[in-house]
Design a protein around this motif. Structure first.
Motif, PDB file in Angstrom:
ATOM      1  N   CYS A  61      -1.803  -4.983   0.453  1.00 42.57           N
ATOM      2  CA  CYS A  61      -2.668  -4.325   1.420  1.00 42.57           C
ATOM      3  C   CYS A  61      -2.056  -2.992   1.824  1.00 42.57           C
ATOM      4  CB  CYS A  61      -2.827  -5.234   2.630  1.00 42.57           C
ATOM      5  SG  CYS A  61      -3.516  -4.414   4.059  1.00 42.57           S
ATOM      6  N   GLY A  77      -2.594  -1.556   4.546  1.00 41.98           N
ATOM      7  CA  GLY A  77      -2.331  -1.574   5.976  1.00 41.98           C
ATOM      8  C   GLY A  77      -1.032  -2.264   6.323  1.00 41.98           C
ATOM      9  N   CYS A  78      -0.874  -3.499   5.888  1.00 38.70           N
ATOM     10  CA  CYS A  78       0.272  -4.291   6.328  1.00 38.70           C
ATOM     11  C   CYS A  78       1.243  -4.594   5.187  1.00 38.70           C
ATOM     12  CB  CYS A  78      -0.216  -5.593   6.959  1.00 38.70           C
ATOM     13  SG  CYS A  78      -1.137  -6.644   5.823  1.00 38.70           S
ATOM     14  N   CYS A  89      -6.268  -6.025   3.261  1.00 33.94           N
ATOM     15  CA  CYS A  89      -6.625  -7.409   3.535  1.00 33.94           C
ATOM     16  C   CYS A  89      -7.753  -7.421   4.565  1.00 33.94           C
ATOM     17  CB  CYS A  89      -5.410  -8.190   4.031  1.00 33.94           C
ATOM     18  SG  CYS A  89      -4.875  -7.716   5.681  1.00 33.94           S
ATOM     19  N   CYS A 120      -6.838  -6.093   8.100  1.00 38.10           N
ATOM     20  CA  CYS A 120      -6.649  -4.645   8.210  1.00 38.10           C
ATOM     21  C   CYS A 120      -7.966  -3.917   8.008  1.00 38.10           C
ATOM     22  CB  CYS A 120      -5.620  -4.172   7.190  1.00 38.10           C
ATOM     23  SG  CYS A 120      -3.958  -4.739   7.564  1.00 38.10           S
TER      24      CYS A 120
HETATM   25 ZN   LIG Z   1      -3.341  -6.008   5.760  1.00 31.71          ZN
END
Ligand SMILES: [Zn+2]
Length: 72
Positions: free
Chosen positions: A37, A39-40, A58, A61
């Motif tokens: 992902c 984002g994370c 994901c 996110c």
């Molecule tokens: Zn994520």
């Protein structure tokens, strides 16, 4: 001489066609080459990746991003 020119031309056309195909396949089937992902950094759920190969985040996110985009 014209034979050599023909061959060079045919080669050029083949290369152009291959390039177009490569670009076209990139456009029609976007996939995230990284399983993670954006984002994370966690791995995106396989089910999500299967349903949406172009997913870069994901679900968590992605939802957070969409909330931000809506200004909530
Ligand atoms: Zn994520």
């Amino acid at each position: 001489v014209s034979d050599v020119l023909d061959r060079a031309q045919a080669l050029e056309e083949m290369e152009r066609a291959a390039g177009v195909l490569a670009v076209r396949s990139l456009c029609s089937a976007p996939t995230n080459p990284f399983a993670g992902c954006l984002g994370c950094g966690e791995e995106i759920e396989p089910a999500r990746r299967a349903a949406l190969p172009s997913a870069l985040r994901c679900l968590e996110c992605q939802e957070a991003l969409e909330r931000r985009e809506r200004g909530l």
